[in-house]
Design a protein around this motif. Structure first.
Motif, mmCIF file in Angstrom:
data_model
loop_
_atom_site.group_PDB
_atom_site.id
_atom_site.type_symbol
_atom_site.label_atom_id
_atom_site.label_comp_id
_atom_site.label_asym_id
_atom_site.label_seq_id
_atom_site.Cartn_x
_atom_site.Cartn_y
_atom_site.Cartn_z
ATOM 1 N N GLN A 1 58.705 26.292 37.959
ATOM 2 C CA GLN A 1 60.132 26.524 37.751
ATOM 3 C C GLN A 1 60.370 28.017 37.532
ATOM 4 O O GLN A 1 59.753 28.649 36.692
ATOM 5 C CB GLN A 1 60.626 25.750 36.535
ATOM 6 C CG GLN A 1 62.119 25.893 36.289
ATOM 7 C CD GLN A 1 62.585 25.101 35.079
ATOM 8 O OE1 GLN A 1 61.794 24.416 34.442
ATOM 9 N NE2 GLN A 1 63.854 25.215 34.756
ATOM 10 N N VAL A 2 61.286 28.575 38.328
ATOM 11 C CA VAL A 2 61.584 29.996 38.223
ATOM 12 C C VAL A 2 62.494 30.264 37.029
ATOM 13 O O VAL A 2 63.477 29.562 36.811
ATOM 14 C CB VAL A 2 62.247 30.502 39.510
ATOM 15 C CG1 VAL A 2 62.730 31.928 39.338
ATOM 16 C CG2 VAL A 2 61.284 30.399 40.681
ATOM 17 N N GLN A 3 62.138 31.275 36.279
ATOM 18 C CA GLN A 3 62.986 31.710 35.165
ATOM 19 C C GLN A 3 63.050 33.223 35.135
ATOM 20 O O GLN A 3 62.055 33.903 35.391
ATOM 21 C CB GLN A 3 62.436 31.198 33.832
ATOM 22 C CG GLN A 3 62.820 29.789 33.491
ATOM 23 C CD GLN A 3 62.508 29.436 32.047
ATOM 24 O OE1 GLN A 3 61.437 29.741 31.551
ATOM 25 N NE2 GLN A 3 63.455 28.812 31.370
ATOM 26 N N SER A 25 59.167 34.451 35.533
ATOM 27 C CA SER A 25 58.111 33.447 35.558
ATOM 28 C C SER A 25 58.404 32.464 36.670
ATOM 29 O O SER A 25 59.546 32.310 37.097
ATOM 30 C CB SER A 25 58.004 32.719 34.211
ATOM 31 O OG SER A 25 59.219 32.066 33.904
ATOM 32 N N GLY A 26 57.350 31.819 37.152
ATOM 33 C CA GLY A 26 57.511 30.866 38.246
ATOM 34 C C GLY A 26 57.375 31.509 39.611
ATOM 35 O O GLY A 26 57.351 30.797 40.618
ATOM 36 N N ASP A 116 68.728 34.171 44.794
ATOM 37 C CA ASP A 116 68.284 32.793 44.610
ATOM 38 C C ASP A 116 68.241 32.396 43.142
ATOM 39 O O ASP A 116 68.347 31.216 42.799
ATOM 40 C CB ASP A 116 66.882 32.616 45.207
ATOM 41 C CG ASP A 116 66.853 32.865 46.705
ATOM 42 O OD1 ASP A 116 65.896 33.487 47.190
ATOM 43 O OD2 ASP A 116 67.799 32.427 47.399
ATOM 44 N N TYR A 117 68.048 33.377 42.275
ATOM 45 C CA TYR A 117 67.891 33.095 40.847
ATOM 46 C C TYR A 117 68.666 34.130 40.039
ATOM 47 O O TYR A 117 68.822 35.279 40.441
ATOM 48 C CB TYR A 117 66.414 33.147 40.449
ATOM 49 C CG TYR A 117 65.510 32.378 41.357
ATOM 50 C CD1 TYR A 117 64.701 33.031 42.272
ATOM 51 C CD2 TYR A 117 65.482 30.979 41.323
ATOM 52 C CE1 TYR A 117 63.876 32.337 43.123
ATOM 53 C CE2 TYR A 117 64.658 30.273 42.175
ATOM 54 C CZ TYR A 117 63.856 30.956 43.076
ATOM 55 O OH TYR A 117 63.053 30.257 43.924
#
Length: 128
Positions: A1-3, A25-26, A116-117
């Motif tokens: 999971q991206v954070q 992270s991720g 994207d995030y």
């Protein structure tokens, strides 16, 4: 999971400095990932601030922060920083870390980069 987790915001007087951090992270910071900062002032739309482009890793700065802000990254810590000097009241905003893969489409926030995030943001207040 991206954070993406931002830190380092706070209250500073005009002319002062702050350093923001974005711990990712991720995923791993690589040249093909665009990563950087956007901000949103109260009642205003989001504004691009600075980034590393996904297309070639070059740095981008909004005209409003050129010469005052410096973006950097530590790949060993998977962290991106924004050193903000000579802060002005108009820099007051919530600062968000954002990241995304490369794109050939026009990007409003970072050349050649999707968004994207995005992190939850950190508040920077410049006031005497």
């Amino acid at each position: 999971q991206v954070q993406l987790v931002e830190s380092g915001g706070g209250l500073v007087q005009p002319g002062g400095s702050l350093r923001l951090s974005c711990a990712a992270s991720g995923f791993t910071l690589e040249d093909y990932y665009g990563i950087g900062w956007i901000r949103q002032a109260p009642g205003a739309e989001s504004e691009a601030v600075s980034c590393f482009s996904a297309s070639d890793g070059s740095t981008y700065y909004a005209d409003s922060v050129k010469g005052r802000f410096t973006i950097s990254r530590d790949k060993s810590k998977n962290t991106v920083y924004l050193q903000m000097d000579s802060l002005r009241p108009e820099d007051t905003a919530v600062y968000f870390c954002a990241a995304g893969t490369s794109t050939h489409l026009t990007s409003w926030w970072c050349p050649g980069s999707r968004m994207d995030y995005r992190g939850k943001g950190t508040l920077v207040t410049v006031s005497s």
